[in-house]
Design a protein around this motif. Structure first.
Motif, PDB file in Angstrom:
ATOM      1  N   TRP A 139      -2.702 -12.088  -4.834  1.00  8.13           N
ATOM      2  CA  TRP A 139      -2.861 -11.774  -6.257  1.00  8.13           C
ATOM      3  C   TRP A 139      -1.598 -12.200  -6.979  1.00  8.13           C
TER       4      TRP A 139
ATOM      5  N   LEU B 226       3.661  -0.755  -6.122  1.00 13.34           N
ATOM      6  CA  LEU B 226       3.191  -1.644  -7.188  1.00 13.34           C
ATOM      7  C   LEU B 226       3.445  -1.024  -8.566  1.00 13.34           C
ATOM      8  N   GLU B 227       3.342   0.280  -8.661  1.00 10.64           N
ATOM      9  CA  GLU B 227       3.634   0.934  -9.942  1.00 10.64           C
ATOM     10  C   GLU B 227       5.090   0.701 -10.347  1.00 10.64           C
TER      11      GLU B 227
ATOM     12  N   TRP C 122      -6.075  -3.795  -8.738  1.00 10.00           N
ATOM     13  CA  TRP C 122      -5.012  -4.136  -9.686  1.00 10.00           C
ATOM     14  C   TRP C 122      -5.399  -5.371 -10.504  1.00 10.00           C
ATOM     15  N   HIS C 123      -6.062  -6.310  -9.859  1.00 10.99           N
ATOM     16  CA  HIS C 123      -6.546  -7.484 -10.589  1.00 10.99           C
ATOM     17  C   HIS C 123      -7.525  -7.057 -11.674  1.00 10.99           C
TER      18      HIS C 123
ATOM     19  N   LYS D 176       2.942 -10.741 -16.441  1.00  8.36           N
ATOM     20  CA  LYS D 176       2.817  -9.523 -17.245  1.00  8.36           C
ATOM     21  C   LYS D 176       2.790  -9.838 -18.738  1.00  8.36           C
TER      22      LYS D 176
ATOM     23  N   LEU E 184      -6.872  -2.934  -2.627  1.00  9.47           N
ATOM     24  CA  LEU E 184      -5.876  -2.531  -3.618  1.00  9.47           C
ATOM     25  C   LEU E 184      -5.620  -3.653  -4.617  1.00  9.47           C
ATOM     26  N   LEU E 185      -5.497  -4.890  -4.117  1.00 10.38           N
ATOM     27  CA  LEU E 185      -5.224  -6.022  -4.997  1.00 10.38           C
ATOM     28  C   LEU E 185      -6.408  -6.291  -5.918  1.00 10.38           C
TER      29      LEU E 185
ATOM     30  N   TRP F 227       5.594  -2.989 -11.323  1.00  2.00           N
ATOM     31  CA  TRP F 227       4.999  -3.315 -12.627  1.00  2.00           C
ATOM     32  C   TRP F 227       5.851  -2.746 -13.765  1.00  2.00           C
TER      33      TRP F 227
ATOM     34  N   ARG G 244       0.814  -1.216   0.000  1.00  2.00           N
ATOM     35  CA  ARG G 244       0.000   0.000   0.000  1.00  2.00           C
ATOM     36  C   ARG G 244       0.849   1.269   0.000  1.00  2.00           C
TER      37      ARG G 244
ATOM     38  N   ARG H 256      -7.474  -4.337 -13.352  1.00  6.02           N
ATOM     39  CA  ARG H 256      -6.762  -3.673 -14.455  1.00  6.02           C
ATOM     40  C   ARG H 256      -5.878  -4.637 -15.249  1.00  6.02           C
ATOM     41  N   HIS H 257      -5.260  -5.593 -14.551  1.00  6.46           N
ATOM     42  CA  HIS H 257      -4.221  -6.412 -15.196  1.00  6.46           C
ATOM     43  C   HIS H 257      -4.532  -7.901 -15.240  1.00  6.46           C
TER      44      HIS H 257
END
Length: 407
Positions: free
Chosen positions: A403, A340-341, A369-370, A407, A365-366, A344, A335, A372-373
């Motif tokens: 998660w 994470l940015e 991100w899940h 990539k 948060l996870l 990634w 967090r 989005r990706h």
């Protein structure tokens, strides 16, 4: 004489030589030496071929410091002498990594491992082979299990004594040691002793050590599967527990020869098991607290992966300038703004990311991100039987949301 301008003709010959010296070399190896304008090697090897009267250059210790001198010889016929097989814990790989394929040729001799297996009567394909000239003795730890057979190249007699003491302290003192000196030559000597009773004071290099491992009943054995028992780790409580760790390693999916970033390393358990999964894996651990970093380093040493690169710092700042990872585990600090940015962005295509969370805020948060990706979300719960009064009941550990994504 100088070599021709034909760049397909190798100017460097990497020749393996045994303790029997010139007599043991093949006709082709002797021809290369006869034609050489310069011979490079250790003092012992150069003495073996001194009768040829060739100009000689002794290499430095460590050998890598001699590389500039060797590479400066381009345009001449040069032979580098190495012990046995130059590509089995030898200088051959170091040299080849700085040359194009058409610049060098190699003629290996029987390796010390082959000689040792022949004296011990061991199946070499089932034997663990290690070179400890430049590695800590603690590297042995993860290989110590009943009935294991190891052949270890060591620096000198003092190193043999240190290994015997290490085995004894780790409760493997009943292991049978075979001290193998100058194998294949006129000075060859083979002696045996129990590790806890080793008393040889006249061991000469070059030396290898055969270890037939025997464990005391209370010796700690490191399993070969993921999910080591929690009791094997020194911790202040910041530890990915065994069941969650096994799933996490499965999600990280180490395949060997890869680099892991372990962010929020805590007691170091994820990075340690990543390194145990494959001998040629690498790991960098980032931990913000010095006391936890000390625990992680102690655990890495105790569990046989002292090469774990553990660093004091905090993500994302501590991630700057790190080598590109193949996989990343975030066990703490997800967090924190930018973590994470940054991860990634650093991951290459095909890289794996695994993040574990125990709080609702991190879980949210996870989930984002899940969304989005993609990837996979898991909610992992573990219950253990525990006493309740005079009876037994299930006690649930805090659930973990994981998660994982490629990539």
């Amino acid at each position: 004489m100088a070599i021709s301008d034909d760049t397909r003709t190798p100017w460097l010959s990497i020749v393996g030589i045994g303790e029997d010296g010139l007599e043991g070399l093949s006709t082709k190896a002797r021809t290369l030496l006869t034609q050489a304008e310069l011979v490079i090697g250790g003092d012992r090897h150069l003495a073996m071929v001194s009768a040829l009267g060739k100009p000689a250059l002794p290499w430095r210790v460590p050998f890598a410091e001699s590389l500039p001198e060797v590479l400066a010889q381009r345009g001449r016929r040069v032979v580098v002498l190495c012990s046995g097989d130059p590509f089995w814990y030898g200088a051959g790989t170091v040299l080849a990594g700085h040359l194009t394929p058409d610049e060098w040729t190699a003629l290996p001799a029987a390796s010390t491992f082959s000689w040792a297996a022949a004296r011990l009567g061991w199946r070499l394909e089932h034997t663990i082979t290690l070179g400890l000239h430049a590695q800590p003795i603690a590297v042995l730890r993860s290989y110590l299990r009943p009935k294991a057979q190891l052949i270890v190249l060591v620096r000198d007699g003092a190193a043999v004594a240190q290994i015997a003491a290490y085995l004894t302290t780790a409760k493997f003192g009943g292991s049978q040691l075979t001290v193998l000196e100058a194998l294949g030559g006129p000075r060859e000597r083979v002696r045996q002793s129990i590790a806890s009773a080793l008393a040889f004071s006249d061991i000469s290099a070059p030396v290898a050590l055969g270890i037939a491992v025997a464990a005391e009943p209370d010796a700690a054995i490191i399993p070969v599967t993921a999910g080591l028992h929690d009791a094997l780790f020194q911790t202040d409580g910041q530890l990915t527990k065994r069941e969650i760790r096994a799933v996490t390693l499965s999600s990280l999916a180490p395949i060997g020869g890869e680099l892991l970033w372990d962010i929020g390393a805590g007691s170091g358990s994820i990075g340690i098991e990543w390194l145990l999964a494959a001998r040629n894996n690498r790991a960098i651990g980032i931990e913000a607290r010095a006391d936890r970093l000390a625990n992680a380093r102690a655990n890495a040493e105790a569990l046989g992966v002292p090469q774990f690169d553990l660093r004091l710092g905090q993500a994302p700042e501590a991630l700057a300038d790190l080598p590109t990872p193949d996989a990343v585990f975030v066990g703490g600090g997800a967090r924190r703004p930018g973590v994470l940015e940054a991860v990634w962005e650093a991951l290459p295509q095909g890289g794996r990311l695994v993040v574990n969370s125990v709080t609702l805020e991190s879980e949210a948060l996870l989930i984002a991100w899940h969304g989005r990706h993609g990837g996979e979300l898991l909610r992992l719960g573990v219950e253990r039987a525990a006493p309740v009064g005079g009876l037994t009941a299930w006690r649930a550990a805090m659930p973990v949301v994981q998660w994982s994504v490629r990539k």
